[in-house]
Design an enzyme around this catalytic site. Structure first.
Site, PDB file in Angstrom:
ATOM      1  N   GLY A  90     -45.900  16.673   4.626  1.00  0.00           N
ATOM      2  CA  GLY A  90     -47.114  15.961   4.212  1.00  0.00           C
ATOM      3  C   GLY A  90     -46.890  15.008   3.054  1.00  0.00           C
ATOM      4  O   GLY A  90     -47.240  13.829   3.129  1.00  0.00           O
TER       5      GLY A  90
ATOM      6  N   GLU B  43     -44.268  15.906  -4.490  1.00  0.00           N
ATOM      7  CA  GLU B  43     -44.832  15.789  -5.836  1.00  0.00           C
ATOM      8  C   GLU B  43     -43.880  15.208  -6.880  1.00  0.00           C
ATOM      9  O   GLU B  43     -44.010  15.536  -8.069  1.00  0.00           O
ATOM     10  CB  GLU B  43     -45.292  17.177  -6.288  1.00  0.00           C
ATOM     11  N   ASN B  44     -42.926  14.351  -6.514  1.00  0.00           N
ATOM     12  CA  ASN B  44     -41.992  13.779  -7.493  1.00  0.00           C
ATOM     13  C   ASN B  44     -42.745  13.336  -8.753  1.00  0.00           C
ATOM     14  O   ASN B  44     -43.814  12.751  -8.664  1.00  0.00           O
ATOM     15  CB  ASN B  44     -41.313  12.539  -6.907  1.00  0.00           C
TER      16      ASN B  44
ATOM     17  N   GLU C  42     -50.612  17.699  -4.438  1.00  0.00           N
ATOM     18  CA  GLU C  42     -49.449  17.072  -5.085  1.00  0.00           C
ATOM     19  C   GLU C  42     -49.747  16.783  -6.553  1.00  0.00           C
ATOM     20  O   GLU C  42     -48.886  16.950  -7.409  1.00  0.00           O
ATOM     21  CB  GLU C  42     -49.036  15.783  -4.368  1.00  0.00           C
TER      22      GLU C  42
HETATM   23  N1  B3K Z   1     -42.990  20.384  -2.301  1.00  0.00           N
HETATM   24  C1  B3K Z   1     -43.098  19.620  -1.088  1.00  0.00           C
HETATM   25  C2  B3K Z   1     -42.441  20.250   0.072  1.00  0.00           C
HETATM   26  C3  B3K Z   1     -41.013  19.920   0.210  1.00  0.00           C
HETATM   27  C4  B3K Z   1     -40.461  20.421   1.522  1.00  0.00           C
HETATM   28  C5  B3K Z   1     -39.006  20.242   1.596  1.00  0.00           C
HETATM   29  N2  B3K Z   1     -38.441  20.663   2.857  1.00  0.00           N
HETATM   30  C6  B3K Z   1     -44.515  19.348  -0.729  1.00  0.00           C
HETATM   31  C7  B3K Z   1     -45.502  20.281  -1.288  1.00  0.00           C
HETATM   32  O1  B3K Z   1     -45.544  21.452  -0.991  1.00  0.00           O
HETATM   33  O2  B3K Z   1     -46.269  19.851  -2.090  1.00  0.00           O
HETATM   34 ZN    ZN Z   2     -46.643  22.019  -2.687  1.00  0.00          ZN
END
Ligand code: B3K
Ligand code: ZN
Length: 886
Positions: free
Chosen positions: A266, A269-270, A303
Site C-alpha cells: 500500500g 512510511e519513509n 503512514e
Molecule cells: N511498513 C510498510 C510495509 C513494508 C513492507 C515490506 N515488504 C508499510 C506499512 O505497514 O506502513
Molecule cells: Zn505500517
C-alpha cells in the site's frame, strides 16, 4: 529443487551490531542504463560488542567499483564478496568507509531497492531492500544521520527528493542537476527514500500544536493532480488527531507524499517522504468508490502515524515488526472509527480477522505476533503481525482503560525516543505507567493460534442467580504443540426482555464501574472459570465478546430465537451484527444438510422474517443493516468447514439458495430500501452517504437475485451514476446476474469510457475475476493478454489473479484443477521477477488441507510442482515448503 536450502534466522540469535554507522553520505548519479552510488559511511565500533574486528555489510545484486577505508583503497585480499554481502577482514575502531557501487534500477522488477516505475525512479527499502542499493549494515538497530546527493538529467527528472530538508540545489553544465538532502533524525536504512521524476504537486500547510509550520506536498504525474485533495485532507486530519489523541507532534518542516504506480504494497512510511501505491493516494468521486476513499484516508493516516510509532521509536530487529505495525494499525483503526462509524469499522476489522487472520493462525504459516524465526522476512508482513498485533494493543487499551493507556504511550515515546526497541519495551512502558501486571498477557506475543472460548450458562430462577462457566483452549500450531492459558478480556452484558440488564457480579462491590452498568469486562486467565451474577430477575441471553473485545473464537449454544433477540435488541452493535452472522451460518448449515440429503432446501422463516424487519427498521444505521444482511463469503464458509473437508460445490449451492430466499422473501423491503436510500446531495465520502449507498447497492444486488427484470434497475443506475461507487455496484450486478449479452455490453462500455485510467481499469479487472460461470477461468486467462494487463504491475496482478483465486471460490476450485494450475503458472512466472508478489499469491494453495481430498490433492500437486522448480526464490520456497510439511 533449489541447490541449497535457505537458512532460517532466529530471534534467539539476536546480537547487537558490532559497528555503528553514525553518519551516512550517499551520492547517486542516475542514468538511463545504470546508476552509480557512492557511500561514505562514518563507522564506529560498538564498545559493548565482543565480536572480532571484521565487518560484514549486507549487499545483494551490486557491482562493487571502489572500496576504501579513510581514503586508502583496499587490496583484493582485504575483503571478500558473496551473494549476501561484503566481508572486510579487518577494520579500525573508528573509520570512514567509502564504497562505490553500480546498480541497474531499470532492470529491477522486484520493486525492492531502487527501481523504475513508469518514467520515475523510486525506492522501497523495508525490510531489507537497502542492501540492493549499497553495501550497508542493513538492520533496523543501526541508525544513522543521512545526507543524500542526487544527480540526474534535469529535463527528465526535474524533481529530486529524499528524506529531510533540501540543503543545496544546483544546475550543472551538461543538462544535469543536483540536489542535496539532509535528514537530522538518525534512522535505520529501511526508512531511506529517493524519488526522481517529472512530478507535479499540490501543496498545503499545517500548524502544529507547538507552532511549527509544516509544508505538505503530494507529488504525482501531471494527469493526476486533480485526484490528490482527499489524501491531503486526510493527512491534515491525521496530524491533528495524533496531536489530540496521543500528544504527538510532527518534527520537520516538510512532509512529502509521492504516488507510484508499481508498488508491492500500500505505502511506505519513509521519514518525511512517504511513498504510496497510487491506488492508495489518488481518488475522485468519478473514479473511486467509497471503499477506495476510506482506504486512502486510513493508509495516509497509518503512514503518518508511523512517524512516531515506527520512525522516532523503531524496531530492534524484524521479529519486533508488530511493535510498529500492530500499534500503528490500532492507531489508524481508532482514527477511522473517529472519522466515520465506529461500529461499522469494528465490524469490518473483525471480519478480516475472523475470515483471514484466523485462517492464517490455523494454517501452515501460523506464527506468533512476535515470530521466533523466519526464512524471508517479507513473508511476515502478515495479518497476524498487523491485524492480530493491533488487537493485542487494543486489549491492552481495554485492560488499562483509555487514560492509563495514554500515560503508557507517553512513557513509551519518551523513554524510547530515538531508539530501536522491542515489543517487551512497549509492554513494560504500559505496565510501568499503569501499575497493571501484564505478565500473563505477554503470551499474546509469543503464542500462535486462535484461542477458543467456550461459554456455558446456568440460571437459578429461585435464587435469581446466573452463572457463566467459561473455558479457554488454544489449538497446536507449527512448533507449539502445547499452549498456556491467555489473559482474555471478555466484554459482555446480559439481555433481558426489555433490554440490557444491570450487572451485579458476585463478590464484587457495587462500584461505579459495575453497579449501574449493563456492560462489563470479564478477565479470563484460567482454563476454566465461573462468573456468578446476582439479582438477575429473568433468564437472560448472554451478549458476549462485545465490540470483539479479543481475537478469539467464541462458542455458546445460542438458539435461533436468542440470536434473533440479540440481533434486534442488544445494545452492542458488534454483537447485533455477529448474531446476524451466526444466524445465517446456522441456517446455511441446515440448508447444506438438506442438500446433502437430496431434499429441496427450505429456509427457516425465523431468519427471513428477522432480516425483513431489520430492513424495514429505518431507525437503524443503514451501514450496519447492510453489513448484517451480507452473507458470509464462500471462502470464509470453506474455512469454517475445514475440519470435515470443505465441499465447495455444496457451500456454493447452499449460499445461493439462501441468497435467493432472502432476496425473494423480502423483495418489497429491498425495493423500499433501494428507493429510500438514494443520496441526492453532491457526492461526499462521509459516513452518512457511504451508509446510504452501501444499503442501496446491497438492495440492488438482492433485487437482481430476486427477479431477472430488476436488472433494469441496475442498468438505469449504471446509466445515471455520477460516482464510481454507484456505477461499479451496478456493473457488478449486471455482470454477475445479467444475461451474457447484458454483461458483455456493460463491461465493454465501461472499458471504452475508462480505458485511459489505469486505477479504474483495475476495478474492472477485479470485477471480472469474480464473475460466475464455467467460462470464468478462460476469461481471466484472456484478460492476462489484454492491453490493460501488465504482469509487472502488482495492482493488476492482485486485481485479476488474486481476485480470481480469493473471490471466485467455485471457479478457482474447478474439479479439473485448472484453476490451481493457472495460479501456479502465474506464480512460476513471477517467482524470480517479483518474489514478494509470487509468494503472496500462494496463499490460497496453502489451504489445501481444508478441502475434500479430491481438490486438496490437486492443490498439493501444484505446490509440489513449484517446490521442484530449479530457481525457486527464497520467498516462495519458505511458503511452499512450510505448506507441504507434515
Ligand atoms: N511498513 C510498510 C510495509 C513494508 C513492507 C515490506 N515488504 C508499510 C506499512 O505497514 O506502513
Ligand atoms: Zn505500517
Amino acid at each position: 529443487m533449489r541447490d541449497a536450502q535457505p537458512r532460517a534466522t532466529f530471534l534467539q540469535e539476536y546480537q547487537p551490531p558490532a559497528y555503528f554507522i553514525e553518519r551516512t553520505e550517499l551520492a547517486f548519479d542516475l542514468y538511463e542504463d545504470y546508476t552509480t552510488v557512492l557511500a561514505n559511511l562514518h563507522c564506529l565500533r560498538n564498545a559493548d560488542s565482543t565480536a572480532d574486528n571484521s565487518l560484514f555489510l549486507h549487499g545483494e545484486e551490486l557491482e562493487l567499483q571502489s572500496l576504501a577505508i579513510d581514503g586508502r583503497p583496499l587490496a583484493e585480499d582485504e575483503y571478500q564478496i558473496s551473494d549476501k554481502g561484503l566481508l572486510i577482514h579487518r577494520v579500525p575502531e573508528q573509520f570512514e568507509l567509502s564504497i562505490g557501487t553500480r546498480i541497474l534500477p531499470q532492470d529491477n522488477a522486484s520493486l525492492e531497492g531502487l527501481y523504475k516505475s513508469n518514467k520515475m525512479f523510486c525506492t522501497q527499502c523495508e525490510a531489507e531492500g537497502f542492501r540492493k542499493i549499497t553495501y550497508y549494515l542493513d538492520r533496523p538497530d543501526v541508525m544513522s544521520e543521512f545526507t543524500v546527493t542526487i544527480e540526474a538529467e534535469q529535463a527528465r527528472y526535474p524533481v529530486l527528493l529524499s528524506n529531510g530538508n533540501a540543503i543545496h540545489e544546483e544546475s550543472l553544465a551538461n543538462g544535469r542537476h543536483r540536489v542535496r538532502w539532509h535528514d537530522p533524525h538518525p534512522k535505520p536504512s529501511y526508512l531511506f527514500a529517493l524519488v526522481a521524476g517529472d512530478l507535479h504537486y499540490i501543496e498545503d500547510h499545517f500548524h502544529t500544536m507547538g507552532g511549527r509550520e509544516v509544508c505538505l506536498r503530494i507529488f504525482v504525474e501531471a494527469k493526476d493532480l486533480g485526484k490528490c485533495q482527499h489524501a491531503m485532507d486526510s493527512l491534515k486530519k491525521s496530524m491533528r488527531w495524533d496531536e489530540e489523541v496521543y500528544g504527538r507532534e510532527y518534527d520537520l518542516d516538510i512532509f512529502n507524499i509521492v504516488a507510484v504506480d508499481d508498488f508491492n504494497m500500500g505505502a511506505m512510511e519513509n521519514k518525511s517522504l512517504n511513498i504510496f501505491n497510487s491506488s492508495c493516494v489518488l481518488c475522485s468521486p468519478e473514479t473511486t468508490t467509497d471503499a477506495g476513499f476510506q482506504t486512502v484516508e486510513a493508509i495516509v493516516a497509518h503512514e503518518y502515524f508511523h512517524n512516531w510509532s515506527g520512525n522516532r521509536v523503531t524496531c530492534r530487529d524484524w521479529f519486533q515488526l508488530s511493535l510498529k505495525e500492530g500499534f500503528t494499525v490500532f492507531r489508524d483503526a481508532e482514527f477511522s472509527a473517529d472519522m466515520g462509524s465506529r461500529t461499522v469499522k469494528r465490524v469490518a476489522d473483525a471480519t478480516v480477522l475472523r475470515s483471514h487472520q484466523f485462517a492464517e493462525d490455523a494454517g501452515p504459516m501460523a506464527h506468533p505476533v512476535r515470530p521466533e524465526s523466519f526464512i524471508e522476512i517479507s513473508n511476515f508482513y502478515t495479518l497476524t503481525v498487523y491485524e492480530k498485533g493491533a488487537e493485542v494493543v487494543r486489549m491492552i487499551h481495554t485492560l488499562l482503560g483509555a487514560e492509563a493507556f495514554r500515560r503508557g504511550s507517553d512513557l513509551y515515546f519518551e523513554r524510547h525516543d530515538g531508539q530501536a526497541v522491542t515489543c517487551e519495551d512497549f509492554v513494560r512502558a504500559m505496565e510501568d505507567a499503569s501499575g497493571v501486571d501484564l505478565t500473563q498477557f505477554r503470551r499474546w506475543y509469543s503464542q500462535a493460534g486462535t484461542p477458543l472460548v467456550t461459554v456455558r450458562d446456568d440460571y437459578d430462577a429461585e435464587a435469581e442467580r446466573y452463572t457463566l462457566t467459561v473455558t479457554q483452549s488454544c489449538p497446536p500450531t507449527p512448533g507449539q504443540p502445547h499452549k498456556e492459558p491467555m489473559l482474555i478480556p471478555l466484554a459482555m452484558g446480559l439481555l433481558g426482555e426489555a433490554g440490557n440488564l444491570p450487572l451485579k457480579l458476585a463478590g464484587q462491590a457495587p462500584d461505579a464501574e459495575t453497579a449501574d452498568n449493563t456492560s462489563t469486562v470479564l478477565l479470563l486467565s484460567e482454563p476454566e472459570q465461573h462468573f456468578v451474577f446476582e439479582q438477575v430477575r429473568e433468564r437472560p441471553v448472554p451478549s458476549l465478546l462485545r465490540g470483539f473485545s479479543a481475537p478469539v473464537r467464541l462458542d455458546y449454544n445460542y438458539s435461533r430465537a436468542e440470536l434473533c433477540a440479540l440481533m434486534s435488541r442488544d445494545d452492542d452493535g458488534f454483537v447485533r451484527w455477529d448474531a446476524a452472522q451466526q444466524l445465517a451460518l446456522s441456517v446455511l448449515d441446515e440448508i447444506q444438510q438438506q442438500l446433502t440429503d437430496g431434499q429441496e432446501p427450505s429456509v427457516d422463516p425465523l431468519y427471513l422474517d428477522a432480516c425483513a424487519s431489520l430492513l424495514a427498521d429505518t431507525s437503524l444505521d443503514p451501514a450496519l443493516v447492510a453489513e448484517m444482511l451480507r452473507l458470509p463469503t464462500e471462502s470464509y464458509l470453506a474455512e469454517l468447514a475445514a475440519a470435515e473437508g470443505a465441499d465447495v460445490e455444496l457451500i456454493h449451492r447452499a449460499r445461493e439458495a439462501l441468497e435467493t430466499a432472502l432476496a425473494q422473501h423480502a423483495e418489497s423491503q429491498w425495493l423500499d430500501a433501494y428507493r429510500r436510500s438514494v443520496v441526492n446531495a453532491p457526492y461526499a465520502p462521509v459516513a452518512e452517504q457511504i451508509a446510504a449507498r452501501s444499503l442501496r447497492n446491497l438492495s440492488l444486488y438482492y433485487l437482481a437475485c430476486a427477479k431477472a427484470q430488476h436488472i433494469g434497475l441496475a442498468q438505469a443506475q449504471y446509466a445515471a451514476a455520477t460516482n464510481m461507487t454507484d456505477r461499479l455496484a451496478a456493473l457488478r450486478v449486471i455482470s454477475q446476474r445479467g444475461t451474457q449479452q447484458q454483461s458483455d455490453e456493460a463491461l465493454d462500455s465501461f472499458y471504452r469510457d475508462w480505458q485511459h485510467d489505469s486505477l479504474v481499469i483495475n476495478q474492472w479487472l477485479q470485477l471480472q475475476s469474480a464473475m460466475p460461470g464455467e467460462g470464468a477461468l478462460a476469461r481471466v486467462r484472456s484478460l492476462m493478454d489484454h492491453e490493460a494487463f501488465d504482469l509487472r504491475n502488482p495492482n493488476k496482478v492482485r486485481a485479476l489473479v488474486a481476485g480470481f483465486s480469493n473471490n471466485n471460490s467455485l471457479q478457482f476450485h474447478r474439479p479439473d484443477g485448472a484453476g490451481y494450475a493457472f495460479l501456479a503458472e502465474v506464480i512460476e512466472q513471477l517467482n524470480t521477477r517479483n518474489p514478494q508478489i509470487a509468494s503472496r499469491l500462494l496463499n490460497p494453495l496453502t489451504r489445501w488441507r481444508n478441502y475434500r481430498p479430491d481438490r486438496g490433492e490437486l492443490m498439493k500437486a501444484q505446490l509440489e510442482r513449484l517446490a521442484a522448480l530449479p530457481d525457486l526464490s527464497v520467498d516462495v520456497y519458505e511458503v511452499v515448503s512450510k505448506s507441504l510439511q507434515d
